[in-house]
Design an enzyme around this catalytic site. Structure first.
Site, PDB file in Angstrom:
ATOM      1  N   TYR B 138       0.824  -1.204   0.000  1.00 32.70           N
ATOM      2  CA  TYR B 138       0.000   0.000   0.000  1.00 32.70           C
ATOM      3  C   TYR B 138       0.862   1.259   0.000  1.00 32.70           C
ATOM      4  CZ  TYR B 138       0.533  -0.628   5.133  1.00 32.70           C
ATOM      5  OH  TYR B 138       1.027  -0.832   6.392  1.00 32.70           O
ATOM      6  N   ARG B 148       4.626   0.891   1.046  1.00 32.94           N
ATOM      7  CA  ARG B 148       5.046  -0.143   1.986  1.00 32.94           C
ATOM      8  C   ARG B 148       4.991  -1.468   1.242  1.00 32.94           C
ATOM      9  NH1 ARG B 148       5.255  -1.798   7.321  1.00 32.94           N
ATOM     10  NH2 ARG B 148       7.279  -2.103   6.371  1.00 32.94           N
ATOM     11  N   HIS B 153       2.339  -8.342   9.964  1.00 36.96           N
ATOM     12  CA  HIS B 153       2.787  -7.938  11.301  1.00 36.96           C
ATOM     13  C   HIS B 153       2.664  -9.112  12.267  1.00 36.96           C
ATOM     14  CE1 HIS B 153       2.821  -3.535  10.548  1.00 36.96           C
ATOM     15  NE2 HIS B 153       1.846  -3.805   9.697  1.00 36.96           N
TER      16      HIS B 153
HETATM   17 FE   LIG Z   1       1.329  -2.652   7.975  1.00 39.05          FE
END
Ligand SMILES: [Fe+2]
Lengths: 199, 222
Positions: B138, B148, B153
């Protein structure tokens, strides 16, 4: 002599938690350590307190989306760790680990006043995760506690010691003593942070 | 062991990093205070049985859009001890790069079959497994066109081991310009999932991502 470091596996890099640490992962039992779990008879021993404050960035703005973790001894000054398993002064209703995520950067954490561990003044270790940074750690103390003037960590930071001391707000909230502690991530008035890799 | 604390670096082109990275050198912890800096996360956590499968929001719902992947790995401390019974919290964007988080205002497409949130526990050998949708990259800085790269995560809590990190994907064009990847330098390679043979018809790609929790804290009570 062999270098013991050479036997270690290379560590995975820490990375930022980013702005979207899931609110979904919140655990109310970790945001209020005075109670055990909702609906359970069980109360941590000690003086209840509310710790309030703000996490601020370099421009004095609130640092939104921060994750804060707290770690402290019980009212008897004993940490609940593998090393203290079975210790007579363990409080069965207190584990000492808290966690919250603040959407705005202002926080409120309910706990008990930690007792003084041997050679230390009462304190709470605070870990901060946020967008743009990896884990950083500091330690917070309470104003007017005997032992502050001799605490090795407060002595080590010298003139910056007041930045690590929460002040009593002069009031109580639902019977809990209110303490205020702001954390400045960077710039003017920056809070001292500690290095647990190199120490 | 060094005799002074680190100075933290600021992620290039990362505004938040500039705003929030401490500028002072980190302070060394006096030996008498060192053990107080080792939080022990109590093993009070739980997961629901379907959370390991992040490719759907619930067992009775269809698959989300995109490429279903399996991620497996083993969590160990730097001394090689498995981190058993630890909590791995996982979150990732959907195929279109959107998080189902109330603060994600990107306007990218939501997917009604994608939650992007899961929790799994490591087994006695420190091993974990989950399914996810291969996340979209994104645009993090529209003003300068910086993306990114695809990432997942992960937050690991177990005893005195604590790590928040991200798993990246090999060969992604945006890996090289990611501010945190730049700070990692050559060590960035450790944060890339390793493609492996797919062992099930239920996913299209599979990755191994072994995690090593470094530092003294992770091993303090060994
Ligand atoms: Fe992220």
């Amino acid at each position: 002599m062999t270098d013991p470091a050479s036997n270690l596996l290379p560590a995975t890099n820490e990375d930022t938690c980013g702005p979207y640490f899931p609110i979904f992962f919140a655990d109310p039992g970790l945001e209020d350590l005075t109670k055990f779990d909702p609906g359970v008879v069980g109360q941590a021993a000690g003086t209840s307190l509310v710790l309030r404050g703000r996490v601020l960035d370099r421009h004095g703005e609130l640092a939104n989306g921060v994750v804060m973790e707290f770690w402290q001894a019980n009212a008897n000054g004993v940490y609940r760790t593998p090393a203290t398993e079975g210790h007579a002064d363990i409080d069965p209703w207190f584990h000492g680990y808290g966690r919250l995520r603040s959407a705005t950067g202002a926080y409120e954490f309910r706990t008990i006043l930690p007792g003084a561990a041997e050679g230390r003044a009462p304190n709470i270790t605070i870990t901060i995760f946020s967008d743009g940074i990896n884990r950083v750690v500091t330690q917070m103390f309470f104003d007017n506690q005997p032992g502050n003037e001799a605490d090795p960590l407060l002595l080590a930071v010298g003139d910056d010691a007041p930045k690590l001391i929460a002040r009593h707000d002069g009031r109580t909230s639902s019977g809990a003593e209110v303490y205020v502690f702001d954390i400045v991530m960077a710039g003017d008035g920056e809070t001292p942070f500690f290095d647990d890799l190199e120490s | 062991m060094g005799n002074q604390g680190r100075i933290l670096a600021i992620g290039p082109t990362d505004n938040t990093s500039d705003q929030r990275t401490p500028r002072q050198r980190l302070r060394l912890i006096p030996e008498e205070a060192r053990s107080s800096f080792v939080p022990v996360v109590p093993a009070r956590y739980a997961t629901t049985p379907h959370e390991w499968d992040m490719t759907r929001t619930a067992p009775d719902r269809p698959r989300a859009d995109g490429v279903p992947i399996e991620v497996t790995g083993r969590v160990r401390t730097a001394s090689g001890r498995p981190v058993a019974g630890a909590l791995l919290e996982v979150w990732s964007a959907n195929h279109y790069g959107r998080y189902r988080h109330i603060e994600d205002h990107s306007g990218l497409q939501l997917d009604e079959n994608h939650l992007g949130l899961g929790r799994v526990l490591t087994d006695d050998e420190g091993c974990y497994r989950f399914w996810a949708i291969s996340p979209g990259a994104y645009l993090a800085r529209p003003d300068i066109g910086r993306w990114r790269p695809k990432h997942i995560h992960m937050s690991l809590s177990g005893g005195s081991s604590r790590l928040i990190t991200q798993m990246y994907f090999p060969g992604e064009p945006n890996n090289a310009t990611d501010p945190m990847a730049i700070l990692m330098g050559d060590a960035f390679e450790r944060n890339i999932g390793r493609p492996r043979e797919v062992g099930t018809a239920d996913v299209v790609q599979a990755f191994d991502f072994d995690i090593v929790v470094g530092g003294r804290n992770a091993t303090f009570f060994e």
